[in-house]
Write a protein that holds these residues in place. Structure first.
Motif, short mmCIF file in Angstrom:
data_model
loop_
_atom_site.label_atom_id
_atom_site.label_comp_id
_atom_site.label_asym_id
_atom_site.label_seq_id
_atom_site.Cartn_x
_atom_site.Cartn_y
_atom_site.Cartn_z
N HIS A 51 0.81 -1.21 0.00
CA HIS A 51 0.00 0.00 0.00
C HIS A 51 0.84 1.27 0.00
O HIS A 51 1.96 1.30 0.50
CB HIS A 51 -0.96 -0.01 1.18
N ARG A 52 0.26 2.31 -0.53
CA ARG A 52 0.96 3.57 -0.82
C ARG A 52 1.68 4.16 0.39
O ARG A 52 2.79 4.68 0.27
CB ARG A 52 -0.04 4.58 -1.37
N ASP A 53 1.04 4.10 1.56
CA ASP A 53 1.63 4.69 2.76
C ASP A 53 2.66 3.78 3.41
O ASP A 53 3.17 4.10 4.49
CB ASP A 53 0.54 5.09 3.76
N ARG A 164 -10.34 -3.67 1.63
CA ARG A 164 -10.46 -3.71 0.17
C ARG A 164 -9.65 -4.82 -0.49
O ARG A 164 -10.14 -5.56 -1.33
CB ARG A 164 -10.05 -2.35 -0.43
N ASP A 165 -8.36 -4.93 -0.13
CA ASP A 165 -7.47 -5.88 -0.79
C ASP A 165 -7.30 -7.17 0.02
O ASP A 165 -6.39 -7.95 -0.24
CB ASP A 165 -6.08 -5.24 -1.00
N ALA A 166 -8.19 -7.36 0.97
CA ALA A 166 -8.02 -8.46 1.93
C ALA A 166 -8.70 -9.75 1.50
O ALA A 166 -9.58 -9.78 0.63
CB ALA A 166 -8.59 -8.02 3.28
N PRO A 257 -19.19 1.07 7.44
CA PRO A 257 -20.03 0.82 6.26
C PRO A 257 -19.25 0.23 5.08
O PRO A 257 -19.75 -0.67 4.39
CB PRO A 257 -20.59 2.21 5.93
N THR A 258 -18.04 0.72 4.83
CA THR A 258 -17.22 0.18 3.75
C THR A 258 -16.78 -1.24 4.07
O THR A 258 -16.77 -2.11 3.18
CB THR A 258 -15.98 1.06 3.51
N GLN A 259 -16.42 -1.50 5.32
CA GLN A 259 -16.04 -2.85 5.72
C GLN A 259 -17.20 -3.83 5.50
O GLN A 259 -16.99 -4.94 4.99
CB GLN A 259 -15.61 -2.86 7.19
N ILE A 276 -11.95 -9.26 -6.01
CA ILE A 276 -13.08 -8.49 -6.52
C ILE A 276 -12.65 -7.05 -6.81
O ILE A 276 -13.11 -6.44 -7.78
CB ILE A 276 -14.22 -8.48 -5.49
N ALA A 277 -11.73 -6.54 -5.98
CA ALA A 277 -11.37 -5.13 -6.04
C ALA A 277 -10.70 -4.73 -7.35
O ALA A 277 -10.63 -3.56 -7.69
CB ALA A 277 -10.44 -4.78 -4.87
N GLY A 278 -10.18 -5.69 -8.08
CA GLY A 278 -9.54 -5.36 -9.35
C GLY A 278 -8.12 -5.84 -9.40
O GLY A 278 -7.70 -6.68 -8.62
N GLY A 279 -7.37 -5.28 -10.30
CA GLY A 279 -5.99 -5.75 -10.51
C GLY A 279 -5.97 -6.73 -11.66
O GLY A 279 -6.97 -7.10 -12.25
#
Length: 280
Positions: A51-53, A164-166, A257-259, A276-279
């Motif tokens: 991840h970016r951070d 998201r990426d989990a 809510p996002t979780q 699902i998130a993409g890639g």
């Protein structure tokens, strides 16, 4: 604004190890602070995940002669999500844009067999990958003598759980594997220093969250009934979690809510949300 992740500096006999490259500006600041703390050179920076951070500062470190090190899964995740995530980030962060790169720099060294150790006469540092939890490339950095565990974002301490990426179903199992290590101090990717209770609390939150959404789906609840959106983003949730998790629920209020949406999609589609998130 995305705040910098936590960093950890580990002193070896002749050199320093940093945990996470962070954003470019945060990584540069870490190198300045390291020089004020120790005259020893920094030899390694360990990316706990892609991840970016945690990894976008890689090029800042390698330019200074530091070896970037990560699990092979970090490279694989970057291959899936980049350069689109980098390009998007560069539009909003000057420190990313100022590198004038087409995407994040991959770690220069990777490991596949867990644990992977860095050691000398003064200290042993062990790198563990226990499978797909927060991301496919998660690394725990463990100091066995000091009983210190750097968890990246597999374990955080506060409102920082990103699903998201989990592989949200497997994430608690990853934490459970880490719990087998002898740990007094947990240094999370975000939030204050914790302990073994921090790990257990987050594991229980993830277990109950997944279980509650699974029960809701089996009872015929639709995603629209569980999550209300605003401006096309999850805004609130009707999901009720056990009162025993009230402390953790209160920390996650704005992210819950996002979780719920991510885990609902994971269960409904029968595959990790990271797929699902993409890639690619």
């Amino acid at each position: 604004v995305i705040l910098c992740a936590n960093n950890v500096l580990i002193e070896m006999k002749d050199y320093l190890i940093a945990v996470d490259a962070n954003f470019p500006s945060c990584g540069a600041e870490l190198m300045k602070e390291a020089k004020q703390i120790s005259s020893k050179p920094m030899k390694y920076v360990i990316d706990t995940h892609h991840h970016r951070d945690h990894a976008y500062g890689n090029a800042v470190f390698t330019k200074a002669g530091v070896i970037t090190l990560a699990h092979i899964g970090v490279v694989q995740e970057m291959d899936r999500y980049e350069p689109s995530a980098w390009i998007h980030e560069a539009q909003g962060r000057k420190d990313v844009a100022d590198l004038h790169m087409q995407g994040p720099e991959r770690p220069k060294q990777t490991y596949t067999t867990s644990p992977f150790a860095l050691s000398d006469s003064t200290r042993r540092v062990e790198l563990y990958n226990f499978g797909w939890g927060h991301t496919r490339g998660d690394t725990f950095v463990y100091l066995p003598r000091e009983k210190v565990l750097c968890t990246g974002d597999v374990v955080v301490n506060g409102p920082y759980i990103t699903t998201r990426d989990a592989d949200n179903r497997n994430w608690p199992n990853v934490i459970q594997q880490a719990q087998k290590l002898d740990v007094n101090y947990v240094l999370p990717g975000h939030g204050p220093i914790g302990n073994a209770g921090t790990m257990e609390g987050m594991k229980q939150f993830l277990l109950e969250l997944y279980k509650s959404i699974d029960v809701a789906i089996k009872n015929g609840k639709t995603l629209d009934q569980l999550v209300t959106t605003k401006d096309s983003r999850p805004f609130s949730t009707s999901l009720q979690l056990p009162k025993s998790l009230e402390y953790f629920i209160s920390l996650q209020t704005w992210k819950l809510p996002t979780q719920v949406q991510d885990i609902y999609e994971e269960i409904a589609q029968g595959k990790p949300h990271g797929e699902i998130a993409g890639g690619k």
